[in-house]
Design a protein around this motif. Structure first.
Motif, PDB file in Angstrom:
ATOM      1  N   ALA A  85       0.830  -1.208   0.000  1.00 33.82           N
ATOM      2  CA  ALA A  85       0.000   0.000   0.000  1.00 33.82           C
ATOM      3  C   ALA A  85       0.855   1.244   0.000  1.00 33.82           C
ATOM      4  O   ALA A  85       0.593   2.209   0.698  1.00 33.82           O
ATOM      5  CB  ALA A  85      -0.963  -0.001   1.205  1.00 33.82           C
ATOM      6  N   PHE A  87       2.193   4.695  -1.588  1.00 32.38           N
ATOM      7  CA  PHE A  87       1.534   5.694  -2.437  1.00 32.38           C
ATOM      8  C   PHE A  87       2.348   5.826  -3.724  1.00 32.38           C
ATOM      9  O   PHE A  87       3.447   6.398  -3.700  1.00 32.38           O
ATOM     10  CB  PHE A  87       1.439   7.045  -1.722  1.00 32.38           C
ATOM     11  N   HIS A  89       2.143   7.639  -6.281  1.00 29.74           N
ATOM     12  CA  HIS A  89       2.332   8.953  -6.888  1.00 29.74           C
ATOM     13  C   HIS A  89       3.260   9.847  -6.071  1.00 29.74           C
ATOM     14  O   HIS A  89       3.488  10.988  -6.432  1.00 29.74           O
ATOM     15  CB  HIS A  89       0.971   9.634  -7.084  1.00 29.74           C
ATOM     16  N   TYR A  98       4.260  11.432   4.797  1.00 28.55           N
ATOM     17  CA  TYR A  98       2.808  11.582   4.646  1.00 28.55           C
ATOM     18  C   TYR A  98       2.067  11.777   5.966  1.00 28.55           C
ATOM     19  O   TYR A  98       1.282  12.712   6.125  1.00 28.55           O
ATOM     20  CB  TYR A  98       2.256  10.363   3.900  1.00 28.55           C
TER      21      TYR A  98
ATOM     22  N   ASP B 444      -5.355  -0.524  -5.143  1.00 29.14           N
ATOM     23  CA  ASP B 444      -5.478  -1.297  -3.910  1.00 29.14           C
ATOM     24  C   ASP B 444      -6.139  -0.439  -2.831  1.00 29.14           C
ATOM     25  O   ASP B 444      -5.662   0.646  -2.511  1.00 29.14           O
ATOM     26  CB  ASP B 444      -4.069  -1.714  -3.473  1.00 29.14           C
ATOM     27  N   VAL B 447      -4.185   1.103   0.006  1.00 28.01           N
ATOM     28  CA  VAL B 447      -3.471   2.372  -0.105  1.00 28.01           C
ATOM     29  C   VAL B 447      -4.267   3.462   0.608  1.00 28.01           C
ATOM     30  O   VAL B 447      -3.713   4.282   1.337  1.00 28.01           O
ATOM     31  CB  VAL B 447      -3.242   2.734  -1.593  1.00 28.01           C
ATOM     32  N   SER B 451      -3.404   5.508   4.234  1.00 28.10           N
ATOM     33  CA  SER B 451      -3.502   6.945   4.440  1.00 28.10           C
ATOM     34  C   SER B 451      -4.345   7.264   5.672  1.00 28.10           C
ATOM     35  O   SER B 451      -3.962   8.085   6.504  1.00 28.10           O
ATOM     36  CB  SER B 451      -4.110   7.591   3.195  1.00 28.10           C
ATOM     37  N   THR B 461      -8.326  11.815   2.463  1.00 28.10           N
ATOM     38  CA  THR B 461      -7.605  10.725   1.799  1.00 28.10           C
ATOM     39  C   THR B 461      -8.067  10.590   0.355  1.00 28.10           C
ATOM     40  O   THR B 461      -7.261  10.431  -0.562  1.00 28.10           O
ATOM     41  CB  THR B 461      -7.844   9.407   2.555  1.00 28.10           C
ATOM     42  N   LYS B 464      -6.455  13.481  -1.494  1.00 28.18           N
ATOM     43  CA  LYS B 464      -4.990  13.493  -1.555  1.00 28.18           C
ATOM     44  C   LYS B 464      -4.403  12.236  -2.205  1.00 28.18           C
ATOM     45  O   LYS B 464      -3.315  12.271  -2.759  1.00 28.18           O
ATOM     46  CB  LYS B 464      -4.401  13.629  -0.142  1.00 28.18           C
ATOM     47  N   VAL B 465      -5.089  11.116  -2.073  1.00 28.25           N
ATOM     48  CA  VAL B 465      -4.521   9.856  -2.575  1.00 28.25           C
ATOM     49  C   VAL B 465      -5.330   9.309  -3.751  1.00 28.25           C
ATOM     50  O   VAL B 465      -4.805   9.049  -4.819  1.00 28.25           O
ATOM     51  CB  VAL B 465      -4.452   8.796  -1.450  1.00 28.25           C
ATOM     52  N   PRO B 468      -5.560  11.668  -7.159  1.00 31.25           N
ATOM     53  CA  PRO B 468      -4.338  11.632  -7.977  1.00 31.25           C
ATOM     54  C   PRO B 468      -4.126  10.282  -8.664  1.00 31.25           C
ATOM     55  O   PRO B 468      -3.688  10.239  -9.818  1.00 31.25           O
ATOM     56  CB  PRO B 468      -3.224  11.900  -6.958  1.00 31.25           C
ATOM     57  N   LEU B 469      -4.462   9.196  -7.978  1.00 39.90           N
ATOM     58  CA  LEU B 469      -4.254   7.882  -8.592  1.00 39.90           C
ATOM     59  C   LEU B 469      -5.267   7.628  -9.719  1.00 39.90           C
ATOM     60  O   LEU B 469      -5.006   6.883 -10.644  1.00 39.90           O
ATOM     61  CB  LEU B 469      -4.367   6.778  -7.542  1.00 39.90           C
TER      62      LEU B 469
END
Lengths: 363, 549
Positions: A85, A87, A89, A98, B444, B447, B451, B461, B464-465, B468-469
């Protein structure tokens, strides 16, 4: 350091109980492992402790704080997932930073702490890389650093080594153990690999079908398994059924095995009833030992397989039509070599036999 | 991550449901109900259907539609699959060009393709006039043969794209295994490779079938009065002697029925034939004999050039001096001057409404995709099917439904730009939803949990995560929505009014009033405008990313 208490936790998925009423206590600063076959509920329990899953009943306490209504982002826990998991990016450094950014730590403090964490897991010089440029072992160290840098009160690890090859697995395992000892952080570790569990843990809980079957030190589980399931799951165990004899006295009691041998085993069971006893392969020898006053038992069979591995030779012995016994003879010399088809008598000390109650729900 | 509270996602669920119910389900239900109403507005069970199936004037439309769509589907499957195999498996010269060209053919809306064939092969067409000088003539493009040609040429790229993508996911070991077990090459394709492609083949066929069933512009422009379901539906609804909404709704309901049956059949088939293929080593490019290679190259280039002819014809003819439908050799910006003078409003309307619709599609699409991917409850499964309904419903039906519902209080939208926006928005919402859901299934969920466990609350989350993905999927969903919205004709032609005509409507009316120059200039702008975002997406994300439908 945090003490974790799990009290009467239940979790159902549909009608299936995934966690069937579990209570346990993790002592401050120890590495506590949940081990069991896949589907036993170990990951579910870990996710409940992390707050990523809500339990249906029961309570989770960190020290004396009830956590049940605390959302995961306020629990201050470091979680390392099986799939990393990471990140994808963000750079390695940004991945590690983070959680600190979420805590509004000052930028210069973040830089210092990220560098420190990177050093701790041996990632110096890689902080500007993107995750896709890293190997599996390096990625695993990034998520370890990311989880540790926030100074969590608890570290949770879900099969962190299962995506690594055998050599890396041992390497990262010792790294995890070293870091955990150094930081003295209470850690709950999930694995299905009993060898990994034995190697890494202070305390192990063996789970099956949503229940904890036994909690103990690694050697306690190996030497005194509470039941047949634990005996089979941790290491290899030869299991024999037999009937307890009447009238025996002292610490040992007579047992008549299904194939007609008379043995002395540690006292348990009512005379006349049927019980199981277990003997580890390495407890079996080609000759009885010399210790005076010690009772030795024997069994005889035909070698069906012999695997000579140098330091050890492993024999499979057919003792009865439906019973094969595994024996490990360590440091074998010429006299210890037997061939397939040979009749062999093996011996074990009465004190090394383990009584194995069948655990609930087993046939 | 906790599902108990009425959080933001609960609000999104409700909002999405209300939107789809108000702008898609309710209009459709109204169409269905209207189809059972009589002239005097009393509920007359199936009287309209009886009239439909007893009058040749009406029932010929469904026969024509089914006939044309079935033939077009077969033609597109044959052409698209053959081209996909040729490009994927043989060392043809210029394979990247062939692939790009087949994609480009998707850029011009079908009705523009139809119009371009009129420019070339119509009565006043360029080719026929040149041939006429020598005293020769070709059969005209008008009628069902012309429609069929345009359909096949315009829609085969769907099959090509899907089959090419599927071919990339077939592992070489499958072919090797079949060959090593003694199966000759041709039998290997039939018994080992085609079955793996079956879901993609049928999905491509379905797109062609539903697309051609719903196509309003093509038969309108070159059908010369040939009645298909959408054109007859438009005619009944917009009839100058007083429209007949009941009969229009009957035609619309039949259209929905046919498309829904096709959709269900494909879903059922593809579901049963879906295999999990793990591809490590994609299929190799084969060696071929020189003659074989030459034959395949000639075929591939012929197909691709025919597919590109419409766009090229339009752009070239837009720079030619024209007088009515007649074009002369030479270079002139006359047509462009005319459109900026005559229909500047239409250009502004098209760009403004398309941009707004795409922004709304992406905004709601991203949120809904997250719900569909991460909260698989029964409620969300229903929402999923409702949104995907927009795929199967022809624009003409959406247009009629929106008008019937929103031309009376409490909410009156007819006559405004809002009703166009609503149609664009709801019809193209599936693109970002599909692309983003597919992407999320590859991200996944751990991920996001990582966060959250690091102290970032769920919604932050997401921002921010997760977003972008999801970025590549957001971009490609937006590009597809843009591309398909900008040339939309079938609902625009019903919904526009006065100042709110769009470029597609303007092209349509220019074609019908024989102003071919201005039609070409407008169509050129449309084609370029559709191309630019897709091109940028390709450059940024590469081929695979851009096609993540």
């Amino acid at each position: 350091m945090t003490r974790v208490q799990v009290q009467g936790v239940v979790k159902r998925f549909g009608d299936m109980p995934a966690i069937d009423g579990i209570s346990l206590e993790v002592r401050p600063g120890e590495l506590f492992t949940l081990v069991g076959p896949s589907g036993c509920g170990k990951t579910t329990l870990l996710r409940i402790i992390a707050g990523l899953l809500d339990q249906d009943a029961g309570t989770v306490l960190f020290n004396d704080d009830r956590m049940d209504d605390v959302p995961p982002y306020l629990r201050n826990i470091g979680v390392v997932f099986q799939s990393y998991a990471i990140f994808p990016h963000l750079t390695v450094g940004e991945n590690i930073a983070y959680g600190l950014k979420a805590r509004r730590v000052a930028p210069d403090r973040i830089t210092a702490k990220v560098a420190e964490a990177g050093h701790l897991v041996q990632l110096e010089g890689l902080l500007d890389r993107m995750p896709s440029q890293l190997s599996g072992g390096q990625q695993q160290r990034v998520v370890l650093a990311r989880a540790l840098v926030i100074e969590p009160r608890l570290l949770l690890m879900d099969e962190p080594l299962s995506n690594l090859d055998a050599k890396l697995r041992v390497q990262i395992r010792s790294l995890i153990r070293a870091v955990q000892r150094e930081l003295q952080i209470t850690t709950i570790y999930v694995t299905h690999d009993q060898e990994e569990a034995l190697a890494i843990s202070d305390t192990i809980a063996v789970m099956d079908r949503g229940r904890v079957l036994q909690v103990g030190k690694p050697w306690e589980l190996y030497l005194k398994p509470a039941n047949r399931f634990v005996a089979d799951f941790i290491g290899t165990m030869n299991v024999f059924r037999g009937r307890v004899e009447d009238g025996a006295a002292g610490e040992l009691r007579g047992l008549v095995t299904g194939f007609g041998e008379r043995w002395q085993v540690p006292a348990a069971g009512t005379p006349g009833t049927s019980i199981s006893v277990g003997v580890r392969p390495e407890s079996l020898a080609l000759e009885p030992g010399g210790n005076a006053g010690e009772a030795w038992n024997s069994l005889t069979g035909t070698v069906t397989e012999a695997a000579y591995l140098g330091a050890v030779v492993r024999y499979e012995l057919r003792v009865a039509d439906d019973l094969t016994v595994t024996a490990d003879i360590h440091n074998p010399d010429f006299a210890a070599i037997r061939l397939v088809g040979d009749r062999v008598t093996l011996w074990f000390a009465a004190s090394r036999a383990v009584l194995l109650p069948d655990h609930a729900g087993e046939a | 991550m906790r599902g108990r509270r009425r959080d933001l996602w609960w609000t999104v669920t409700v909002a999405a449901f209300l939107t789809v119910l108000a702008f898609l389900v309710y209009p459709l239900v109204t169409v269905l109900v209207t189809s059972f109403s009589g002239d005097d507005k009393r509920f007359v069970l199936a009287a309209n259907y009886e009239r439909f199936f007893t009058h040749r004037y009406y029932y010929s439309s469904i026969i024509n539609s089914l006939y044309l769509s079935t033939l077009a589907t077969l033609g597109a499957l044959l052409l698209g699959t053959t081209l996909a195999f040729a490009v994927a498996r043989y060392p043809l010269p210029g394979r990247p060009f062939l692939r790009a060209a087949a994609n480009l053919a998707l850029l011009s809306p079908p009705f523009i393709g139809a119009y371009s064939w009129v420019v070339l092969f119509g009565r006043m067409g360029l080719v026929n006039r040149i041939l006429g000088e020598f005293g020769w003539s070709l059969p005209t493009i008008y009628g069902w043969r012309g429609i069929l040609l345009v359909f096949v040429v315009q829609y085969f790229p769907f099959v090509f794209l899907l089959v090419s993508a599927a071919l990339r996911s077939v592992d070489q070991s499958i072919e090797d295994a079949a060959l090593s077990l003694g199966s000759p090459p041709r039998r290997t394709i039939r018994t080992a490779i085609l079955p793996i492609l079956a879901p993609s083949l049928t999905a491509g066929g379905l797109l062609v079938f539903m697309g051609t069933m719903a196509d309003f512009g093509t038969p309108m422009i070159i059908g010369e009065g040939l009645r298909t379901l959408p054109t007859l539906m438009y005619g009944e609804f917009m009839n100058e002697l007083g429209g007949n909404p009941a009969m229009a709704s009957t035609l619309g309901s039949l259209l929905i029925l046919v498309n829904t049956v096709a959709l269900m059949a494909q879903r059922y088939y593809a579901f049963r034939k879906a295999y999990n293929v793990v591809c490590i080593q994609p299929l190799r490019v084969k060696r071929a004999r020189r003659g074989q290679l030459l034959l395949l190259s000639v075929f591939a280039y012929a197909v691709v050039i025919v597919a590109l002819i419409p766009a090229l014809t339009i752009i070239i003819s837009s720079f030619m001096p024209t007088k009515g439908p007649v074009m002369y050799a030479g270079f002139s910006l006359q047509s462009y001057q005319t459109i900026f003078f005559r229909v500047p409003r239409a250009i502004a309307n098209t760009f403004g409404l398309t941009a707004l619709a795409v922004v709304l599609d992406v905004f709601l699409g991203v949120l809904v995709a997250y719900l569909l991917a991460r909260r698989r409850t029964r409620v969300h499964a229903i929402l999923d099917s409702l949104i995907m309904l927009a795929y199967a419903i022809p624009g003409t039906v959406v247009g009629v439904g929106l008008i019937v519902v929103y031309n009376r209080p409490p909410v009156v939208l007819t006559g405004t730009w809002v009703i166009l926006l609503v149609s664009y928005f709801i019809r193209h919402l599936p693109y970002p939803v599909r692309s983003c859901t597919a992407m999320l299934q590859q991200i996944d969920i751990r991920v996001e949990e990582a966060s959250v466990s690091l102290g970032v609350p769920p919604f932050r989350t997401f921002v921010k995560v997760t977003i972008p993905l999801m970025f590549p999927a957001i971009i490609s969903g937006a590009a597809l929505a843009w591309m398909t919205t900008i040339g939309e004709l079938s609902s625009s032609i019903l919904l526009y009014s006065g100042p709110w005509a769009t470029m597609s409507v303007a092209i349509f009316t220019e074609v019908f009033s024989n102003h071919f120059g201005t039609a070409s200039a407008l169509a050129s702008i449309l084609i370029v405008a559709a191309f630019v975002p897709l091109f940028l997406t390709y450059r940024v994300l590469g081929e695979r990313g851009a096609l993540g439908v």
